[in-house]
Design a protein around this motif. Structure first.
Motif: not given
Length: 706
Positions: A277-281, A310-317, A333-338
């Protein structure tokens, strides 16, 4: 002479179609499996529902007693705003048994033996996918409200093209048979235009990356340094180009760009991406969900969003603590993706009535420091605040059994007004300034998306009040089978909140439909708008239901015009979207049912009056339309008033003075014909004129200036 019966061996057209062919709206040869399913490699799903063509007569259904539920008990006290499931109807979940009669289908997919009654509000239901699988649709969806309307209208006026419009338990999904082998003559300029089209289509929904970053990837991809790009970078670029081609749809080349580049991006996205899991994913699966929604694959879009969530939850966004110790660039980057994931998940899941996949923030406010705020994602920021309110409304509807009380509804309407009052001025007015047309369109679509979130939230908040008001009005209009004198629905409702909030619901639908039509006529909408078509359809159902039962002329014309605006927008989007085409067909059949119902009500009123009065003298002298003389008459206060009276012309026999021939779209010969021009609504009047406070009125056109 009656038409001769065709023997089965001489029949050239199939008498039935399998479920996948019905869902895809393609020809079926009635074989098992059929050739269409064999070609599409879905032979296992090629199943049929056996039923004959015998149906109960229209008279039997029309004369059935209708059970209406009121919010007031016989003593006049307010009824509970959360009715029990045992007293609720299952008329929305309709299936057909072997003799063709309507049979309820519960959310668990099992037939019910309960008596079908007029429901108090919408309920969840089960539909069949193109593969024949049962899929869930929740109470807040437009499809559940559609089935509620079909059940009510069928019981009230019998079967019609609206209640019997195609398979009722099929969820439309587009055909997947796309040719991905066509070789394109690609150019970097075409790709740049499609990238811009992506940012226009996703404005107000997605802020996954900067526009300049995508252009850099495109430049590198067309240079000798292409090997420096990761497969994630290429997957994102290809999906952006695919979405741009799908939404712009200006020519067949755009469509081929969409098909080919989505295939490439999807292949790269699935290549081992689930392992790490990643931001790109998260970005890739959100983009694939956006494309699938535009391609009329709502179930696939919903599942892709589930993977991204699920990927975002895994990354804790969604956890503020996880943002500590990050660089400003990674933080942003993390905030705008979430934020993009959360907005898009809500606007996709809510119209389907399904649970939201993404997790909310574990705190109030934004984790983004003030120094890092910028104007790049203002539309998404506004949509994020609005979607948070939308989620609260949906959750409250669940806890209150899909029936808000007036105090709770007014509370949400007040909070929605506070939200839009705090929006920047540019969201309220479109100013071109020195921007190019694509940039103007990008800003406009962002404002349209934010506005639609606002109007849709109001519709969900007030729809139960509209339903309650409709049920009361239907009972008042019932001439053949009036309710008992002491029934709750026939007694005067002392509360004015229900008609007031019902009008708010209608006005929200009208504002949305009118805004989208103005945007379309101004060239600000793209040819494929993945979410707008669902919102406009929901607005059209609200407006149509109001026209079906209202009989006051105060605002009738505005409601009818907005209903036609919704149909106009869907008809335009239908050029590229089978889903929009299906929505337009439903609203068209709804309009036919409205006209038929109006004719029936007028006829029954005339029959009722003839019991006490007859026409004893009729004048058949024909005046000339458009000719007349003007004179001045004293009004009694010393002032002269102009008065126009006609001058008869005996040379034109047979014309009808003041007849419907003078109204556009309506001919007097069609009065008793169900084929009346649907645009000729002016011959009849149905609209509620109840007074309602300005405090309940939607803020008006949130987005003006078009």
């Amino acid at each position: 002479m009656p038409r001769p019966k065709v023997r089965p061996e001489d029949r050239q057209r199939s008498s039935k179609a399998c479920l996948p062919c019905q869902a895809s709206k393609i020809r079926c040869d009635s074989q098992s499996p059929c050739m269409s399913c064999v070609r599409r490699e879905r032979a296992a799903a090629c199943t049929y529902i056996e039923s004959n063509s015998r149906r109960r007569s229209h008279r039997h259904l029309r004369d059935r007693p209708i059970r209406f539920v009121s919010r007031m008990n016989p003593e006049g006290a307010a009824a509970s705003s959360t009715p029990t499931r045992a007293s609720r109807s299952v008329a929305n979940n309709v299936n057909r048994n072997d003799d063709g009669q309507v049979k309820p289908l519960l959310a668990n997919g099992l037939p019910s033996t309960s008596v079908v009654e007029s429901p108090e509000c919408t309920e969840s239901r089960v539909l069949l996918s193109s593969k024949g699988e049962r899929v869930y649709i929740g109470e807040t969806s437009a499809l559940s409200f559609l089935q509620f309307l079909r059940g009510i209208m069928k019981q009230y006026m019998g079967p019609s093209s609206f209640t019997e419009n195609g398979p009722l338990n099929i969820m439309l999904e587009a055909d997947e048979n796309e040719d991905r082998t066509v070789v394109l003559e690609e150019s970097i300029e075409d790709k740049r235009e499609l990238i811009q089209a992506y940012f226009e289509a996703s404005s107000g929904f997605l802020d996954l990356f900067k526009k300049s970053d995508i252009y850099k990837v495109l430049q590198t991809e067309n240079s000798s340094h292409k090997k420096r790009l990761t497969k994630e970078d290429l997957a994102i670029l290809y999906l952006v180009i695919a979405i741009g081609g799908q939404c712009r749809g200006a020519n067949p080349t755009d469509h081929q760009y969409a098909v080919n580049y989505f295939s490439r991006g999807q292949q790269l996205g699935f290549d081992g991406m689930l392992k790490h899991p990643s931001i790109h994913m998260v970005r890739i699966f959100v983009l694939m969900a956006f494309y699938m929604l535009g391609a009329c694959h709502r179930n696939a879009a919903y599942m892709y969003l589930g993977v991204a969530s699920k990927a975002a939850a895994t990354l804790g966004l969604h956890i503020k603590r996880q943002y500590q110790g990050l660089s400003e660039e990674e933080y942003y980057i993390r905030w705008r993706v979430f934020r993009s994931l959360r907005v898009f998940d809500l606007v996709v899941s809510t119209p389907l009535g399904r649970p939201v996949s993404s997790l909310p923030l574990d705190h109030d406010g934004s984790p983004l420091p003030d120094r890092m705020q910028n104007t790049d994602g203002e539309a998404v920021s506004a949509a994020f605040a609005g979607s948070k309110l939308l989620d609260e409304i949906v959750q409250k509807l669940k806890t209150m059994d899909n029936n808000l009380d007036s105090e709770t509804a007014e509370h949400f309407l007040h909070r929605l007004r506070l939200w839009i009052n705090n929006l920047p001025p540019e969201f309220r007015h479109l100013a071109a300034d020195n921007d190019t047309v694509p940039l103007v369109r990008e800003k406009a679509i962002g404002s349209i998306h934010v506005s639609c979130i606002y109007y849709f939230a109001i519709i969900l908040t007030t729809r139960s009040f509209l339903i309650s008001h409709l049920m009361t009005r239907l009972k008042e209009l019932s001439i053949l089978t009036p309710g008992p004198a002491g029934s709750p629905s026939t007694q005067g409702n002392t509360s004015t909140k229900i008609p007031q909030l019902a009008n708010v619901c209608t006005q929200a639908g009208a504002y949305m439909a009118n805004m989208c039509e103005k945007a379309m006529l101004s060239g600000l909408l793209l040819r494929n708008m993945c979410i707008v078509k669902a919102w406009v359809f929901a607005a059209g159902l609200i407006l149509g239901s109001s026209l079906f039962v209202y009989d006051d002329t105060e605002t009738r014309g505005e409601t009818e015009s907005a209903f036609q605006s919704a149909r106009h927008v869907l008809r335009n989007l239908a050029n590229l979207s089978p889903q929009a085409k299906h929505y337009d067909e439903i609203l068209t059949s709804f309009a036919e049912a409205i006209v038929k119902h109006r004719q029936h009500v007028v006829s029954e009123r005339q029959k009722a009056a003839k019991q006490y009065i007859d026409c004893i003298f009729d004048i058949d002298i024909t005046p000339t339309a458009g000719r007349g003389e003007r004179c001045e008459i004293d009004d009694g206060d010393g002032e002269d008033v102009d008065y126009f009276y006609p001058v008869f012309d005996e040379s034109i026999p047979g014309a009808v003075f003041g007849g419907l021939d003078n109204f556009p779209g309506v001919e007097s010969s069609n009065l008793d014909n169900t084929s009346v021009d649907l645009d000729g609504f002016s011959g009849f009047s149905f609209q509620d004129g109840a007074n309602w406070s300005i405090d309940h009125e939607p803020f008006g056109l949130l987005f003006e200036g078009m």
